[in-house]
Write an enzyme that holds these catalytic residues in place. Structure first.
Site, PDB file in Angstrom:
ATOM      1  N   ARG A 190      -3.307   4.850  -2.029  1.00  0.00           N
ATOM      2  CA  ARG A 190      -3.127   3.504  -1.453  1.00  0.00           C
ATOM      3  C   ARG A 190      -2.821   2.419  -2.495  1.00  0.00           C
ATOM      4  NH1 ARG A 190      -5.541  -0.055   2.583  1.00  0.00           N
ATOM      5  NH2 ARG A 190      -6.616  -1.819   1.645  1.00  0.00           N
ATOM      6  N   HIS A 217       2.581  -3.696   6.703  1.00  0.00           N
ATOM      7  CA  HIS A 217       1.698  -2.554   6.444  1.00  0.00           C
ATOM      8  C   HIS A 217       1.829  -1.556   7.595  1.00  0.00           C
ATOM      9  CE1 HIS A 217      -1.149  -4.521   3.423  1.00  0.00           C
ATOM     10  NE2 HIS A 217      -0.500  -5.577   3.870  1.00  0.00           N
ATOM     11  N   GLU A 263       0.877  -4.672  11.021  1.00  0.00           N
ATOM     12  CA  GLU A 263       0.518  -3.251  10.887  1.00  0.00           C
ATOM     13  C   GLU A 263       1.376  -2.505  11.897  1.00  0.00           C
ATOM     14  OE1 GLU A 263      -1.764  -1.979   8.797  1.00  0.00           O
ATOM     15  OE2 GLU A 263      -3.040  -3.684   8.263  1.00  0.00           O
ATOM     16  N   GLU A 288       1.736   3.834   2.992  1.00  0.00           N
ATOM     17  CA  GLU A 288       2.214   3.307   4.270  1.00  0.00           C
ATOM     18  C   GLU A 288       3.741   3.391   4.312  1.00  0.00           C
ATOM     19  OE1 GLU A 288       0.122  -0.480   4.404  1.00  0.00           O
ATOM     20  OE2 GLU A 288      -1.796   0.549   4.143  1.00  0.00           O
ATOM     21  N   HIS A 292       0.861  -1.192   0.000  1.00  0.00           N
ATOM     22  CA  HIS A 292       0.000   0.000   0.000  1.00  0.00           C
ATOM     23  C   HIS A 292       0.892   1.234   0.000  1.00  0.00           C
ATOM     24  CE1 HIS A 292      -3.384  -2.633   1.733  1.00  0.00           C
ATOM     25  NE2 HIS A 292      -3.560  -2.448   0.437  1.00  0.00           N
ATOM     26  N   ALA A 293       0.697   2.066  -1.014  1.00  0.00           N
ATOM     27  CA  ALA A 293       1.652   3.136  -1.314  1.00  0.00           C
ATOM     28  C   ALA A 293       1.866   4.117  -0.165  1.00  0.00           C
ATOM     29  CB  ALA A 293       1.181   3.883  -2.562  1.00  0.00           C
TER      30      ALA A 293
HETATM   31  O1  0X9 Z   1      -6.751  -3.997   4.559  1.00  0.00           O
HETATM   32  C1  0X9 Z   1      -5.582  -4.368   4.353  1.00  0.00           C
HETATM   33  O2  0X9 Z   1      -5.182  -4.723   3.259  1.00  0.00           O
HETATM   34  C2  0X9 Z   1      -4.583  -4.356   5.516  1.00  0.00           C
HETATM   35  N1  0X9 Z   1      -4.788  -3.205   6.353  1.00  0.00           N
HETATM   36  S1  0X9 Z   1      -4.383  -1.717   5.792  1.00  0.00           S
HETATM   37  O3  0X9 Z   1      -4.913  -0.726   6.692  1.00  0.00           O
HETATM   38  N2  0X9 Z   1      -2.804  -1.581   5.842  1.00  0.00           N
HETATM   39  O4  0X9 Z   1      -4.824  -1.573   4.454  1.00  0.00           O
HETATM   40  C3  0X9 Z   1      -4.768  -5.629   6.310  1.00  0.00           C
HETATM   41  C4  0X9 Z   1      -4.388  -6.849   5.549  1.00  0.00           C
HETATM   42  C5  0X9 Z   1      -4.805  -8.095   6.216  1.00  0.00           C
HETATM   43  N3  0X9 Z   1      -4.603  -9.243   5.366  1.00  0.00           N
HETATM   44  C6  0X9 Z   1      -5.618  -9.860   4.705  1.00  0.00           C
HETATM   45  N4  0X9 Z   1      -6.785  -9.350   4.682  1.00  0.00           N
HETATM   46  N5  0X9 Z   1      -5.363 -11.001   4.141  1.00  0.00           N
HETATM   47 ZN    ZN Z   2      -1.799  -1.690   4.080  1.00  0.00          ZN
END
Ligand code: 0X9
Ligand code: ZN
Length: 412
Positions: A232, A302, A377, A177, A174-175
Site C-alpha cells: 500500500r 482510491h 473510492e 489500488e 496507494h500502490a
Molecule cells: O484511508 C485512506 O487513505 C483512504 N481509503 S483507502 O482504503 N483507499 O486507503 C481514504 C482517504 C480519505 N481521505 C482522508 N482521510 N483525508
Molecule cells: Zn487508498
C-alpha cells in the site's frame, strides 16, 4: 556461474511476498463491543484490514492466514458476530490474474484498457501522448521518489497558456489500488482522443486545463508488480525494524499524526516522521500550490468501497461550504450510477468511512483554498477488493469519468 544464478533465483523468490494460505474475511460488527473486539484482534495480530468502515453492521474486510481465520471465526461465532469468507485463497486469485495477463493478446493501441500495466508501460504511454497530441499534452516532473523514480504530471490543455482554471486529479497514491491508476489512464485517453470530436470533452477542455498525476506512488506501484501485489505505502525504509513505507495519505500537513494514523513504521497507516517528509505527498503539495487559485477542483482517486467523499477526515466538523460540495458530489454520483447502476455512498470522510488525519483532500481544502476537494473510492464493495479483475477497468473508467464530468459541470 550456475550456482550464483540459482542463488539469485532463490533470493528473487524469497523476496516475492506470497499470499499462500491467506484469505479475506468479512465481519459485520453489530455493537461497539463487537467493533472493539475486531479492532483489538487486528492490532494484536498485526492484520491487514482492507476496509475500515465505522458504521455498525457495515462490512469490515480483513486479510489473515487460514489458521488465524479459524480461531477468529470461532471467537466471532461465540459472540454471534456475523462473518463470512470473502476471498478464500488470495494467492490463487493473484496467480490466475497473472496467468491470464500473460495469455492475453497485446493491444496495438497506445492505451490498452483491457488490462493493468506496469510502471514502464504507463510511462511509455504518457511519453507517447506528448508526441501524438503535441498541441494538447505537456508534462512535468513533480518530484523524485526515494528509489529515484519520477513522479509525473500530465497536463492536458487546449490553449497552452497556463492561465485557465485547473482540475487536479491524482491516482495511485496507494500502490495496490490498481484500478485507480487505470482510471487516470482512462481519463487521459478520453480527454486526448475526445478533444475536437466529443462535444462534452471539447467544452471541458475549452474551459479547464487538467493536471493528472497518474502514478502518485511509483515506488510502491513497481513493488506491487515485482514483489508484493498488496503493498500500500511507499518504500522508504524506516525505524530500523526492517519495515518499509510511509502511507503518503497520512503524511500531509493536516492534523498530522491525528486519529486513524500510526507512529509505527511497520503499520500500513504509518504517518511518517514529519508532515511532508515523503516525496509523494510533497509532489502533490508542490504541484497544487504552484497552481494557486487556478485550481478549482481537487480529486484524489482510491479504491475500493464505492464512496465519493468530501472533507473532513481528520475530525467530524464539516467544511464551511459543505452543502455546496455535497450537492456537487451528489450530482457526480447520480451521473456515475446512471452508467452501469453502480451505487456510491457520499458525504464527509469521517462519517462515510472513518477518521483519518493527514490526508490529501483535507489538506487541499484547508491549505490551497480549493472549494471542491473530493476523495473517491472506486469499485468494488469487496467481492474482489484490490484484486478487481481487468474486465472491470473499462466500466469503472466509464462511470467514473461520467461522474467527474457531471461534477465539474455542476460547479458554481
Ligand atoms: O484511508 C485512506 O487513505 C483512504 N481509503 S483507502 O482504503 N483507499 O486507503 C481514504 C482517504 C480519505 N481521505 C482522508 N482521510 N483525508
Ligand atoms: Zn487508498
Amino acid at each position: 556461474m550456475k550456482a550464483s544464478l540459482i542463488l539469485l533465483g532463490l533470493v528473487a523468490f524469497a523476496s516475492a511476498n506470497t499470499y499462500d494460505g491467506f484469505q479475506v474475511l468479512t465481519v459485520r460488527p453489530q455493537t461497539t463491543e463487537d467493533a472493539d473486539l475486531i479492532h483489538r484482534a487486528v492490532n494484536n495480530l498485526g492484520l491487514d484490514q482492507w476496509t475500515r468502515p465505522k458504521a455498525l453492521g457495515a462490512p469490515v474486510d480483513i486479510m489473515m492466514t487460514d489458521r488465524q481465520a479459524n480461531s477468529f471465526m470461532n471467537i466471532l461465532r461465540s459472540k454471534n458476530i456475523p462473518a463470512e469468507v470473502k476471498i478464500a485463497d488470495i494467492q490463487k486469485v493473484i496467480d490466475e490474474q497473472a496467468t491470464a495477463r500473460e495469455n492475453r493478446p497485446k493491444s496495438s493501441r497506445a492505451f490498452d484498457h483491457t488490462d493493468y500495466h506496469t510502471l514502464n508501460e504507463i510511462y511509455a504511454t504518457l511519453d507517447g501522448l506528448k508526441s501524438d497530441f503535441p498541441s494538447l499534452v505537456t508534462d512535468y516532473v513533480a518530484g523524485t521518489t526515494y528509489e529515484g523514480r519520477d513522479i509525473r504530471v500530465t497536463v492536458i490543455s487546449s490553449d497552452g497558456s497556463n492561465t485557465r482554471d485547473v482540475i487536479w486529479i491524482d491516482c495511485g497514491i496507494h500502490a495496490r489500488e490498481w484500478v485507480s491508476t487505470a482510471t487516470c489512464q482512462w481519463i487521459l485517453d478520453q480527454l486526448t482522443s475526445g478533444y475536437g470530436s466529443d462535444s462534452e470533452v471539447t467544452a471541458l477542455l475549452d474551459t479547464y486545463d487538467f493536471h493528472i498525476m497518474t502514478v502518485t506512488n511509483p515506488d510502491g506501484y513497481e513493488y506491487t508488480w515485482n514483489s508484493d501485489r498488496l503493498w500500500r505505502k511507499n518504500r522508504v525504509p524506516y525505524g530500523g525494524l526492517g519495515c518499509h513505507g510511509t502511507d503518503p495519505n497520512r503524511n500531509f500537513d493536516s492534523a498530522f499524526g491525528g486519529p486513524g494514523t500510526s507512529d509505527s513504521p511497520c503499520s500500513d497507516i504509518y504517518h511518517g516522521p514529519s508532515a511532508f517528509s515523503e516525496a509523494e505527498s510533497s509532489a502533490v503539495r508542490d504541484s497544487t500550490v504552484a497552481l494557486g487559485s487556478r485550481m478549482k477542483m481537487f480529486i484524489t482517486i482510491h479504491s475500493y468501497s464505492q464512496y465519493w467523499m468530501t472533507p473532513y477526515g481528520y475530525d467530524y466538523t464539516l467544511p464551511a461550504n459543505y452543502d455546496e460540495q455535497y450537492r456537487v458530489a451528489e450530482t457526480g454520483v447520480q451521473a456515475l450510477t446512471a452508467v452501469h447502476g453502480t451505487q456510491f455512498t457520499y458525504g464527509n470522510i469521517a462519517d462515510v468511512i472513518y477518521l483519518a488525519a493527514g490526508g490529501s483532500s483535507d489538506w487541499a481544502y484547508d491549505a490551497t483554498g480549493v472549494q471542491y476537494a473530493f476523495a473517491l473510492e472506486l469499485r468494488d464493495t469487496g467481492f474482489w477488493g484490490f484484486l478487481l479483475p481487468p474486465e472491470q477497468i473499462i466500466p469503472t473508467g466509464e462511470e467514473t469519468w461520467a461522474g467527474l464530468k457531471a461534477a465539474i459541470t455542476a460547479m458554481q
